[in-house]
Design an enzyme around this catalytic site. Sequence first.
Site, PDB file in Angstrom:
ATOM      1  N   ASP A   1       1.382  -0.668   0.128  1.00 48.29           N
ATOM      2  CA  ASP A   1       0.061   0.160   0.232  1.00 48.29           C
ATOM      3  C   ASP A   1       1.314   1.455  -0.155  1.00 48.29           C
ATOM      4  O   ASP A   1       2.815   1.390  -0.065  1.00 48.29           O
ATOM      5  CB  ASP A   1      -0.760   0.030   2.035  1.00 48.29           C
ATOM      6  CG  ASP A   1      -2.109   1.194   0.971  1.00 48.29           C
ATOM      7  OD1 ASP A   1      -3.035   0.487   0.971  1.00 48.29           O
ATOM      8  OD2 ASP A   1      -2.001   1.864  -0.001  1.00 48.29           O
ATOM      9  N   TRP A   2      -0.144   2.583   0.293  1.00 52.99           N
ATOM     10  CA  TRP A   2       0.948   3.766  -0.479  1.00 52.99           C
ATOM     11  C   TRP A   2       1.917   4.256   0.881  1.00 52.99           C
ATOM     12  O   TRP A   2       1.514   3.921   1.905  1.00 52.99           O
ATOM     13  CB  TRP A   2       0.303   4.842  -0.236  1.00 52.99           C
ATOM     14  CG  TRP A   2       1.021   5.992  -1.011  1.00 52.99           C
ATOM     15  CD1 TRP A   2       1.479   6.610   0.005  1.00 52.99           C
ATOM     16  CD2 TRP A   2      -0.131   6.571  -1.927  1.00 52.99           C
ATOM     17  NE1 TRP A   2       2.102   7.589  -0.609  1.00 52.99           N
ATOM     18  CE2 TRP A   2       1.081   7.929  -1.857  1.00 52.99           C
ATOM     19  CE3 TRP A   2      -0.099   6.914  -3.037  1.00 52.99           C
ATOM     20  CZ2 TRP A   2       0.956   8.577  -2.864  1.00 52.99           C
ATOM     21  CZ3 TRP A   2      -0.563   7.453  -3.418  1.00 52.99           C
ATOM     22  CH2 TRP A   2       0.242   9.009  -3.786  1.00 52.99           C
TER      23      TRP A   2
END
Length: 720
Positions: free
Chosen positions: A267-268
């Site tokens: 994820d980011w």
Amino acid sequence: MTDTKLTSLLKQMTLDEKVNQLIQLAAFFYEGTTSEGKITGPMEEMGITNEIIHNSGSVLGASGAKEVIAIQDNHLKNNRLGIPLLIMADIVHGYKTIFPVPLAIGCSWDSDLAEKSAEIAALESAVSGIHVTFAPMVDLVRDPRWGRVMETTSEDPFLNSVFARAFVRGFQGTDLKSDKNRVAACVKHFAAYGAPEGGRDYNTVNMSERQLRESYLPAYKAALDEGCEMVMTAFNTVDGIPASGNKELMRDLLREEWGFDGVTISDWGAVKEMVPHGVAANEGEAAFKAIEAGVDIEMMTASYVKNLKSYVHNGTVNEELIDESVLRILKLKDKLGLFENPYRGADKKLEEEIVLSKAHRKTAYELATKSCVLVKNDGVLPLQKSQKVALIGPFAHNGDILGPWSWGGSKEDAVRMDEGFGKKVNSSALFVAQGSDIETGTEEQLEEALAAAKKAEVIVLALGERSDMSGEAGSRADIRLPEIQLNLIAKMKKLNKPMIAVLFNGRPLDLHGVIDEADAVMEAWYPGTEGGKAVADLLYGDVNPSGRLTMSFPYSVGQVPVYYNHFSTGRPKGAPDAQVRYVSQYLDIPNKPLLPFGFGLSYTTFMYSEEKLSSQTMRTDEPITVSVKVTNTGMVTGEEVVQLYVRDLVGEVVRPIKELKAFQKIKLKPGEEKIVTFTLCEEQLRYYHKDLDFTSDAGFFTVFVGPNSEEVAELTFKLI
Ligand code: GLC
């Protein structure tokens, strides 16, 4: 390309080129491309170079055929081996035509329509140049304080699995290479992101492996069993280790035990976040843990590109790990046909014709009508077109009904409540006033609303949360409507007129100040582009509500987490021999949720009768059938969700008091009856034992069948 060709392409790549395939950067790094190909994005703070960008493997958030074609063109000009970019984006419940948020779609109990919505989202995305969507999000949720409950479908592992499969089918179709109108799916967030302590986003997740496997993992597995191409790691820890560096989770379970050989993406920033998590002293250690765990793509941090090359040279990281990841990425590009056509489905002309088409809006409308849940109706609904109506509240004239993950959807395209009502009654019978904003209001707004209400025979309040009050980083500790709206309800109540509350929100709310004051309550969630029309048609009875809650509404936030498939405890309240005080209970509120899982009302009524089992005993190889007669005892046609639950009365470990095992959504005309039959087999009775063996036990089981998780008839059988 054949595997051989892909392997030979891999062999031509330098170590730099291979490592650079593992970074994913946001579109703004590419959009600033000058005519000379110089990229002017914010590279400094990430410490990356033009070289890295020209050799990056994928981009996040580019969309629009024109933009994507330009980015891909420039990329291919500057990439030595002509390896195309993967274009990925968060198309969660619609690209430009926005469907209801997934929690609402879950309440439709209509997986076929859910699949259709994903197919349309894929089509609009594909013609706009997108190759991969970061969806479905299938995190199991039990805590409405968490902002992202709107992004998943339910508190039940079985129902989440049904929808996970449907969304993957819709997004991917059956052959991504030939079907350019589909996109690859990426199931998220692996794993158990929906269980943060305190319902606070990004917070610690702490649970036993058994609970993880029993409740939180099934839906990810279902998505992968349906062929989902990618997996995104969660921000949170799993058993004390952040998912993005968790070898047991990402390699031992996902790749070894489940056999997943697709692409994984963090994820980011989740790789670098292992430093603030406190399991990596620096980005280098974070990169080491992530590549060891088998995370292929690092989203929006540069730990890999800054460290892996030197780690290979000094022997810290085996180059084979990098080759593995790069080959998986090349295979996905090949599966999408990008080596033959790097633009895939991007088509400016088609994009104009297809995106937000009437046909797509029609599906969005249909799904919205099925996703809203009528949770109270003291006879004031359906409305009559002859009635003078006051439509009041911050959502009376508000396009913010698309939800917090509505990608290219615009509020201007959304059908607002006043537009929906405007199609139902003429302007002389409709009085619209805001009454307040979402969290603030003025005396003038209130006066205007009171004046409008005084002219009407019935009051419809359009209330709720702003879309940024849920979604990512949208956790709330107080899950009531904002005070100003509760005050508006109280003021309207004093007029003693029939009053309906319509709620636009991204979570189950604490309905104190709403449920008792309003004569009817319609939960509309964020119903999407056609929301105003769908809600108006439901309130006027042109469509009969058929939504059923897939997440419990708590009596109050103090009751959270509250969910239907809980354990009994040693002192269950209400047991025949239970004491008055010394049982598992609160002194000040009930144990049961205000509105239970599976609950929802209709404008008609249904009667359940003749519940039967085909046999009192089930053998491993001899399923039994459960049948029930359902009759429409009302005056209008309606849809009913017949639900089947099971309880294992004695297990090696404690077992939920009931678990959803099957459901059927049926449509009956007035007076019509139908025998609904379910097949129940031994596999559906298996669970994780003390030693995590997934098997069933001989013994007694209770079957429950009914319209929701609380109003059920009980039958017993024995597995032998
Ligand atoms: C966000 C979300 C994730 C999303 C990703 C890319 O932080 O957690 O669901 O897919 O970043 O936008």
